[in-house]
Design an enzyme around this catalytic site. Structure first.
Site, mmCIF file in Angstrom:
data_model
loop_
_atom_site.group_PDB
_atom_site.id
_atom_site.type_symbol
_atom_site.label_atom_id
_atom_site.label_comp_id
_atom_site.label_asym_id
_atom_site.label_seq_id
_atom_site.Cartn_x
_atom_site.Cartn_y
_atom_site.Cartn_z
ATOM 1 N N SER A 292 78.507 40.830 -21.432
ATOM 2 C CA SER A 292 78.066 39.986 -22.542
ATOM 3 C C SER A 292 79.009 39.918 -23.736
ATOM 4 O O SER A 292 78.765 39.148 -24.667
ATOM 5 C CB SER A 292 76.681 40.422 -23.020
ATOM 6 N N SER B 229 75.833 37.248 -23.199
ATOM 7 C CA SER B 229 74.807 36.829 -24.141
ATOM 8 C C SER B 229 75.297 36.730 -25.586
ATOM 9 O O SER B 229 74.632 36.116 -26.429
ATOM 10 C CB SER B 229 73.625 37.813 -24.086
ATOM 11 N N LYS C 34 75.926 40.454 -33.978
ATOM 12 C CA LYS C 34 74.931 39.896 -33.070
ATOM 13 C C LYS C 34 73.525 40.305 -33.510
ATOM 14 O O LYS C 34 73.309 41.439 -33.960
ATOM 15 C CB LYS C 34 75.221 40.411 -31.656
#
Length: 374
Positions: free
Chosen positions: A120, A96, A20
């Site tokens: 997330s 997210s 990420k």
């Protein structure tokens, strides 16, 4: 439509991994999928988890997109483009850590890393039909991960199978050593308000496992969800509030970030009181059972067309965010359903007992497989 925002080729010839874009890679800018950070200085050093990947010979092949500044649950991003949901087209990828979940679902990497501050990892894992794990808070190093300071955030892996998830944990956590189960686990079934369709899938999985069950209540679950929102708002504003002055933060995130800046000291103090109470409740429950069982999400993932409605997305993290507040390890297991949409079965374990939690997950899946094969 963007899953990978930067192609890479670093490390050895081992397992292929993507991370990420809140995780530092030396020489690369950590943008958190925000135009406001597009001109930031490149990272000086690798995050600890990235260095661990390289030390174990993994092949780092890309950085993945996310909900801007890791401050949202749908995964929708108007600057980088929203990661598509490979297995459930037209549905949100979840946030997210949207790109990391989508990358695994699309088969672009053996495993990926995301971060989980309020669900997330687990929410996008559920939306995309893959495994997603939030370790015990503090178990995996966050050095070199944005935001630098957090009392909620955990680095966690996504994988298409539980064995691959175990391999990922052994790479990023040098203290992680898989353990065998000594006896069939006791499942503590937590009663929550999920949609009838989702609850049917969860109930069927619990029943089909054939494992001993016990009803569990956590009186402060809803209060812990609200308290988790207060804490993440305060901590995200402290980390990112200065970016509002650039005028480059997306409108949806900018309004939420500005509102987060109004979080009062009194609200934060109350949230910390709830944290203590809820943590004590979870700890007490896990002295009676080996693992807590509940849905990852209260309903099916929203259609992209419906996800712009802020009212519609409220409550998506109702069953995951409380366990960020308490710091317990939690896993989302992908399940199917008659509607052809994804459902996540969430397992929550005792603090520090990450190995046992994943061993219980493996045993539960074996039971389900044996039942359905028969």
């Amino acid at each position: 439509m963007t899953i990978v925002i930067e192609q890479l080729s670093l490390g050895g010839n081992g397992l292929s991994v993507m991370v990420k874009d809140t995780i530092d890679i030396a020489g690369r800018v950590t943008r958190a999928s925000s135009q406001a950070l597009d001109g930031a200085a490149p990272a000086d050093t690798h995050a600890d988890v990235v260095q661990a990947l390289l030390d174990k010979g993994c092949h780092l092949v890309g950085k993945t997109s996310l909900h801007e500044l890791a401050f949202g649950t749908t995964g929708i991003n108007h600057w980088t483009g929203t990661a598509p949901n490979p297995r459930f087209p037209g549905r949100i990828p979840g946030g997210s850590s949207s790109g990391s979940a989508a990358a695994v679902a699309a088969g672009l990497a053996d495993f990926t890393l995301g971060t989980d501050t309020g669900g997330s990892v687990r929410v996008p894992a559920c939306c995309c039909g893959v495994f997603g794990f939030k370790p015990t808070f503090g178990r995996v190093s966050r050095r070199g991960v944005m935001p630098a300071q957090s009392s909620l955030d955990c680095v966690g892996p996504f994988a298409a199978s539980l064995p691959m998830l175990l391999k990922a944990m052994q790479v990023i956590d040098p203290t992680f050593h898989p353990v065998p189960l000594q006896q069939p686990p006791r499942l503590g079934v937590l009663a929550v308000q999920a949609s009838a369709a989702v609850q049917r899938v969860i109930d069927a999985a619990v029943a089909d496992s054939g494992l001993p069950t016990q009803p569990v209540t956590l009186p402060s679950l809803d209060a812990a969800y609200a308290a988790g929102m207060v804490v993440i708002n305060r901590e995200t504003f402290d980390a990112c509030g200065h970016l509002l002055a650039t005028g480059l933060v997306g409108a949806d995130i900018a309004s939420r970030l500005a509102a987060a800046g109004t979080t009062t000291a009194h609200a934060l103090m109350h949230a910390e009181e709830v944290r203590k109470q809820f943590t004590a409740e979870v700890d007490a429950a896990l002295r009676q059972v080996d693992v807590l069982v509940l849905p990852t999400m209260p309903d099916f993932p929203l259609r992209l067309a419906d996800a712009a409605d802020t009212q519609a997305v409220l409550g998506m993290t109702r069953f995951v965010r409380p366990f960020n507040l308490s710091g317990h390890p939690a896993l989302s297991i992908p399940l199917g359903c008659a509607e052809g949409l994804p459902v996540g079965l969430q397992l929550v374990g005792a603090k520090g007992a990450d190995e046992q939690l994943l061993a219980i997950a493996g045993h539960l899946l074996e039971c389900l497989y044996a039942n359905h094969k028969g």
